[in-house]
Design an enzyme around this catalytic site. Structure first.
Site, PDB file in Angstrom:
ATOM      1  N   ARG A   1     -42.387-100.609 -31.329  1.00 30.88           N
ATOM      2  CA  ARG A   1     -42.723 -99.223 -30.992  1.00 30.88           C
ATOM      3  C   ARG A   1     -43.936 -99.143 -30.064  1.00 30.88           C
ATOM      4  O   ARG A   1     -44.033 -98.218 -29.254  1.00 30.88           O
ATOM      5  CB  ARG A   1     -42.986 -98.414 -32.258  1.00 30.88           C
ATOM      6  CG  ARG A   1     -41.685 -98.101 -32.975  1.00 30.88           C
ATOM      7  CD  ARG A   1     -41.917 -97.274 -34.201  1.00 30.88           C
ATOM      8  NE  ARG A   1     -40.655 -96.747 -34.685  1.00 30.88           N
ATOM      9  CZ  ARG A   1     -40.500 -96.157 -35.862  1.00 30.88           C
ATOM     10  NH1 ARG A   1     -41.543 -96.023 -36.665  1.00 30.88           N
ATOM     11  NH2 ARG A   1     -39.326 -95.699 -36.219  1.00 30.88           N
TER      12      ARG A   1
ATOM     13  N   GLY B   1     -33.388 -96.197 -38.813  1.00 28.62           N
ATOM     14  CA  GLY B   1     -34.357 -97.243 -39.138  1.00 28.62           C
ATOM     15  C   GLY B   1     -33.700 -98.547 -39.555  1.00 28.62           C
ATOM     16  O   GLY B   1     -34.013 -99.619 -39.019  1.00 28.62           O
TER      17      GLY B   1
HETATM   18  P1  ADP Z   1     -30.235 -95.912 -41.299  1.00 26.39           P
HETATM   19  O1  ADP Z   1     -31.668 -96.112 -41.710  1.00 26.39           O
HETATM   20  O2  ADP Z   1     -29.814 -96.871 -40.228  1.00 26.39           O
HETATM   21  O3  ADP Z   1     -29.915 -94.477 -40.975  1.00 26.39           O
HETATM   22  P2  ADP Z   1     -29.386 -95.690 -44.056  1.00 26.39           P
HETATM   23  O4  ADP Z   1     -30.805 -95.510 -44.461  1.00 26.39           O
HETATM   24  O5  ADP Z   1     -28.457 -94.548 -44.170  1.00 26.39           O
HETATM   25  O6  ADP Z   1     -29.319 -96.303 -42.564  1.00 26.39           O
HETATM   26  O7  ADP Z   1     -28.722 -96.846 -44.921  1.00 26.39           O
HETATM   27  C1  ADP Z   1     -29.228 -98.157 -44.971  1.00 26.39           C
HETATM   28  C2  ADP Z   1     -29.209 -98.692 -46.376  1.00 26.39           C
HETATM   29  O8  ADP Z   1     -27.913 -98.600 -46.936  1.00 26.39           O
HETATM   30  C3  ADP Z   1     -29.585-100.154 -46.400  1.00 26.39           C
HETATM   31  O9  ADP Z   1     -30.740-100.322 -47.197  1.00 26.39           O
HETATM   32  C4  ADP Z   1     -28.382-100.846 -47.016  1.00 26.39           C
HETATM   33  O10 ADP Z   1     -28.720-101.887 -47.915  1.00 26.39           O
HETATM   34  C5  ADP Z   1     -27.715 -99.713 -47.771  1.00 26.39           C
HETATM   35  N1  ADP Z   1     -26.289 -99.961 -47.974  1.00 26.39           N
HETATM   36  C6  ADP Z   1     -25.345-100.172 -47.037  1.00 26.39           C
HETATM   37  N2  ADP Z   1     -24.151-100.430 -47.602  1.00 26.39           N
HETATM   38  C7  ADP Z   1     -24.340-100.383 -48.934  1.00 26.39           C
HETATM   39  C8  ADP Z   1     -23.482-100.565 -50.063  1.00 26.39           C
HETATM   40  N3  ADP Z   1     -22.193-100.851 -49.911  1.00 26.39           N
HETATM   41  N4  ADP Z   1     -24.036-100.442 -51.296  1.00 26.39           N
HETATM   42  C9  ADP Z   1     -25.342-100.142 -51.438  1.00 26.39           C
HETATM   43  N5  ADP Z   1     -26.197 -99.959 -50.422  1.00 26.39           N
HETATM   44  C10 ADP Z   1     -25.701-100.080 -49.182  1.00 26.39           C
HETATM   45 MG    MG Z   2     -32.667 -95.761 -43.567  1.00 26.83          MG
END
Ligand code: ADP
Ligand code: MG
Length: 405
Positions: A47, A361
């Protein structure tokens, strides 16, 4: 964009107040001398580097850049573990030492430092969230900040979805407020992908919760040719479709919405056809592949190999791909294959001139972990801001900037 940008501002010999996003991870380091007060170091400077084009442009034009940022959530109180001092030190290393730091955001010390600062140099002020007025968008705090600059530049896309004093309040109280180079690039690339994409358009959506992303799924469903669902959110959709989801994360309150959305998407919305499951997040030795139905006592933790092939096939024919949300628990190597395969798929189609955009993130962390960030067209610096933008909602930090007349 109908907003002023950096190129529209007089920078020479001006005090240019810039909101940057230096909300970076810090790591503790043991003090090398007794009583040393900086005992943290920047753990990931992505960043900070992202803000350099704007900061350098101001320095090269002969302006003085006064940088504002938050770091973490100090809740309106000074907190030495969330000081921007280590960031100033790191930034100094990137800018030939032309960086000073003030351990306050406003007040006599800041004024004195500003008066003694040569043109072409940089001053980083302390964490804006040490002040209780920041997140409240307090008028007096915003006025004090606005007095520090002749003009204002917002280069913090990551906080553009919040109306705080250091991005919105200050912009309302200064003669000219413009978008910085990073903000401008984010808005152009995300805007093109959302409003003028080259079809076929694929939205790849995953992550933890349907409830976090419902607005984004709806908005992307209206413009994308295919919506590929992975991550924990796929289990709420699969439950809605009548499959067994075992012990997977399901948001029961959202099952009806998920079903409505699946039906409304009329075949565009694809769900995993197989899964990597285990009895427990920690039980990586128990991990196995199952198709469609998940047995009782097992959790779906990644998309399976057949789903990977199916999704890659669709990605390879896309000209525009928007990705938010990991396909599985990518933090654990046993459940990272699906996410890594999608990252490789995006890199592959980017080489063939498709436009690929990744935000969020955890999604961005996953792309970095796969070592593929430089092979994606645009890795967004915003999580919540990118989601809000993709939902088609205004970003307060952008709306407030001065209109181009
Ligand atoms: P971003 O930050 O990219 O928007 P999110 O915060 O929505 O993404 O989701 C990310 C989290 O989701 C990660 O910590 C990941 O471990 C969790 N995750 C993804 N798939 C699963 C799953 N099948 N079961 C539990 N947690 C999950
Ligand atoms: Mg997230």
């Amino acid at each position: 964009m109908n907003k002023l940008t950096l190129a529209d501002l007089d920078l020479d010999r001006h005090q240019v107040l810039v909101r940057v996003d230096f909300n970076v991870p810090l790591s503790e380091r043991p003090p090398t001398q007794p009583f040393e007060d900086v005992s943290y170091a920047v753990a990931d400077d992505t960043r900070i580097r992202a803000a350099l084009p704007t900061v350098r442009a101001i320095m090269e034009a002969g302006g003085r850049a006064i940088l504002l940022s938050h770091l973490g959530r100090p809740k309106g109180q000074p907190n030495s573990s969330l000081s921007l001092a280590p960031v100033a030190e790191h930034l100094g290393g990137l800018l030939d030492g032309k960086v000073r730091f003030c351990n306050s955001t406003t007040g006599p010390l800041v004024d004195r430092t500003l008066r003694s600062m040569p043109d072409g140099t940089v001053l980083l002020l302390e964490n804006t969230r040490f002040h209780p007025g920041e997140t409240r968008n307090d008028a007096d705090f915003a006025k004090d900040l606005a007095q520090l600059g002749d003009v204002f530049v917002n280069d913090a896309f990551g906080t553009a979805h919040r109306a705080h004093a250091s991005n919105v309040g200050v912009a309302q109280r200064i003669p000219k407020a413009a978008a910085g180079l990073l903000l401008e690039r984010e808005l152009r690339l995300l805007g093109d992908a959302l409003h003028h994409p080259t079809p076929p358009v694929v939205a790849l959506l995953g992550g933890a919760k349907v409830s976090d992303k419902i607005g984004v799924i709806r908005s992307l469903a209206a413009m994308a040719d295919h919506i590929l669902i992975g991550g924990a959110m796929s289990y709420t959709f699969l439950k809605a479709r009548g499959f067994n989801t075992g012990a997977s994360l399901v948001e029961d309150d959202w099952v009806d919405d998920a079903l409505n959305m699946f039906v409304a998407a009329a075949g565009k919305l694809k769900l995993p056809v197989d899964h990597i499951v285990s009895t427990d997040l920690r039980a990586t030795a128990e991990a196995r592949t199952v198709s469609r139905d998940i047995p009782a006592g097992f959790m779906g933790l990644d998309i399976g190999p057949a789903t990977v092939e199916r999704y890659l096939d669709i990605l390879r024919r896309a000209n525009t791909i928007i990705w938010n949300g990991p396909m599985g628990v990518f933090e654990k190597p046993a459940f990272a294959a699906g996410t890594h395969a999608m990252a490789s798929g995006l890199a592959e189609v980017t080489r063939k001139n498709a436009i690929t955009v990744v935000g969020g993130g955890d999604s961005v962390a996953a792309v970095h972990r796969a070592g593929l960030a430089s092979q994606i067209t645009h890795v967004s610096t915003g999580g919540g801001a990118m989601l809000q933008f993709l939902e088609g909602r205004d970003l307060p930090g952008v709306s407030v900037l001065t209109d181009r007349s």
